[in-house]
Design a protein around this motif. Structure first.
Motif, PDB file in Angstrom:
ATOM      1  N   THR A   1       0.667  -1.308  -0.108  1.00  0.00           N
ATOM      2  CA  THR A   1       0.157  -0.091  -0.073  1.00  0.00           C
ATOM      3  C   THR A   1       0.840   1.271   0.051  1.00  0.00           C
ATOM      4  O   THR A   1       0.346   2.341  -0.193  1.00  0.00           O
ATOM      5  N   VAL A   2       1.954   1.103   0.166  1.00  0.00           N
ATOM      6  CA  VAL A   2       3.137   2.093   0.137  1.00  0.00           C
ATOM      7  C   VAL A   2       3.561   2.461  -1.204  1.00  0.00           C
ATOM      8  O   VAL A   2       3.919   1.572  -1.989  1.00  0.00           O
ATOM      9  N   LYS A   3       3.366   3.730  -1.559  1.00  0.00           N
ATOM     10  CA  LYS A   3       3.677   4.210  -2.958  1.00  0.00           C
ATOM     11  C   LYS A   3       5.120   4.125  -3.311  1.00  0.00           C
ATOM     12  O   LYS A   3       5.997   4.261  -2.556  1.00  0.00           O
ATOM     13  N   GLY A   4       5.263   3.357  -4.350  1.00  0.00           N
ATOM     14  CA  GLY A   4       6.697   3.070  -4.867  1.00  0.00           C
ATOM     15  C   GLY A   4       7.250   1.830  -4.457  1.00  0.00           C
ATOM     16  O   GLY A   4       8.400   1.174  -4.768  1.00  0.00           O
ATOM     17  N   ILE A   5       6.532   1.125  -3.372  1.00  0.00           N
ATOM     18  CA  ILE A   5       7.052  -0.342  -3.119  1.00  0.00           C
ATOM     19  C   ILE A   5       6.352  -1.432  -3.796  1.00  0.00           C
ATOM     20  O   ILE A   5       5.198  -1.541  -3.840  1.00  0.00           O
ATOM     21  N   GLY A   6       6.901  -2.297  -4.477  1.00  0.00           N
ATOM     22  CA  GLY A   6       6.511  -3.384  -5.340  1.00  0.00           C
ATOM     23  C   GLY A   6       6.887  -4.829  -4.426  1.00  0.00           C
ATOM     24  O   GLY A   6       7.277  -4.941  -3.428  1.00  0.00           O
ATOM     25  N   GLN A   7       6.192  -5.583  -5.415  1.00  0.00           N
ATOM     26  CA  GLN A   7       6.462  -7.042  -4.668  1.00  0.00           C
ATOM     27  C   GLN A   7       7.827  -7.619  -4.605  1.00  0.00           C
ATOM     28  O   GLN A   7       8.335  -7.954  -3.638  1.00  0.00           O
ATOM     29  N   ALA A   8       8.731  -7.199  -5.663  1.00  0.00           N
ATOM     30  CA  ALA A   8      10.108  -7.408  -5.509  1.00  0.00           C
ATOM     31  C   ALA A   8      10.961  -6.706  -4.111  1.00  0.00           C
ATOM     32  O   ALA A   8      11.639  -7.428  -3.415  1.00  0.00           O
ATOM     33  N   ALA A   9      10.386  -5.543  -4.119  1.00  0.00           N
ATOM     34  CA  ALA A   9      11.014  -4.839  -2.791  1.00  0.00           C
ATOM     35  C   ALA A   9      10.587  -5.531  -1.470  1.00  0.00           C
ATOM     36  O   ALA A   9      11.355  -5.512  -0.837  1.00  0.00           O
ATOM     37  N   VAL A  10       9.358  -5.798  -1.647  1.00  0.00           N
ATOM     38  CA  VAL A  10       8.793  -6.494  -0.267  1.00  0.00           C
ATOM     39  C   VAL A  10       9.540  -7.600   0.223  1.00  0.00           C
ATOM     40  O   VAL A  10       9.909  -8.101   1.152  1.00  0.00           O
ATOM     41  N   GLU A  11       9.768  -8.523  -0.787  1.00  0.00           N
ATOM     42  CA  GLU A  11      10.589  -9.702  -0.808  1.00  0.00           C
ATOM     43  C   GLU A  11      11.657  -9.519  -0.079  1.00  0.00           C
ATOM     44  O   GLU A  11      12.547 -10.330   0.581  1.00  0.00           O
TER      45      GLU A  11
END
Length: 234
Positions: free
Chosen positions: A220-230
């Motif tokens: 839900t944070v702008k600019g953070i995608g699945q790859a960054a979360v992993e």
């Protein structure tokens, strides 16, 4: 639903079906609740009508009941009953005149069959008129039952696993800003608080926190995608 006090899946299916513009405008909801809450006062003009419409307290609610009325009361074959259902519930303008003519023909057959089974001609005619009026809110039982079972399961989960159910609900609305805003309002109506994303607790999904709190996912944070979360989770 609260006023109708459903006690089984058929009750829930009936309520689901009645909750539509046509039936609400006709006041069927009020009449249904009145009869359901006073089943001993329901008047069936013939035992065969009770056989078909007893579970819905005398109301013609499902398309399958129309088929059964044609078969049990009118003595028509199931094939003809299904054809009657189709021509009565036809809504498109294409072929509507032909459907109306066929409906009238099958209606006469229904009335004659009902008379053979002990109905008076007026009774049979009024019953068929009610079936014809049914086209405004026809709904099939199999469809309504699917909704009813889903409704019951959701209500059960919300009652006994409230935070888990609400968390899953928020997750389903996460990708749509408008729906997410509405879902957050509903969440708060249950007394829950939405806390800020914390790198020590957040994941790629909503998280249940102690004290009736929910934490949104990293996504839900702008600019953070699945790859960054992993990478963060690693």
């Amino acid at each position: 639903c609260k006023r109708a006090q459903p006690r089984n899946i058929i009750n829930i299916a009936a309520i689901t079906t009645i909750y539509s513009p046509g039936t609400l405008t006709a006041g069927v909801d009020r009449d249904y609740i009145q009869e359901k809450n006073n089943p001993d006062d329901v008047v069936y003009e013939h035992p065969l009508i009770k056989e078909v419409l007893g579970k819905t307290f005398g109301f013609l609610i499902f398309q399958e009941q129309m088929l059964k009325l044609g078969n049990v009361v009118g003595g028509m074959s199931l094939e003809k009953c299904d054809r009657l259902r189709k021509v009565i519930t036809k809504r498109s303008m294409s072929g509507k005149t032909k459907a109306q003519e066929e409906s009238e023909k099958l209606g006469k057959e229904f009335v004659l069959g009902a008379i053979e089974r002990g109905f008076k001609e007026k009774q049979a005619g009024e019953l068929f008129d009610n079936m014809a009026a049914f086209k405004g809110y026809a709904f099939n039982l199999s469809h309504a039952l699917s909704y009813a079972i889903d409704s019951y399961q959701c209500a059960w989960l919300l009652t006994y696993f409230e935070p888990e159910w609400l968390c899953a609900y928020m997750e389903t609305q996460a990708g749509n800003p408008d729906k997410r805003t509405k879902a957050i309002s509903e969440l708060k109506s249950f007394g829950y608080e939405i806390v800020k994303v914390d790198i020590n607790h957040a994941t790629d999904q909503w998280t249940i926190m102690p004290g009736k709190k929910f934490m949104p996912s990293f996504l839900t944070v702008k600019g953070i995608g699945q790859a960054a979360v992993e990478e963060i989770e690693l």
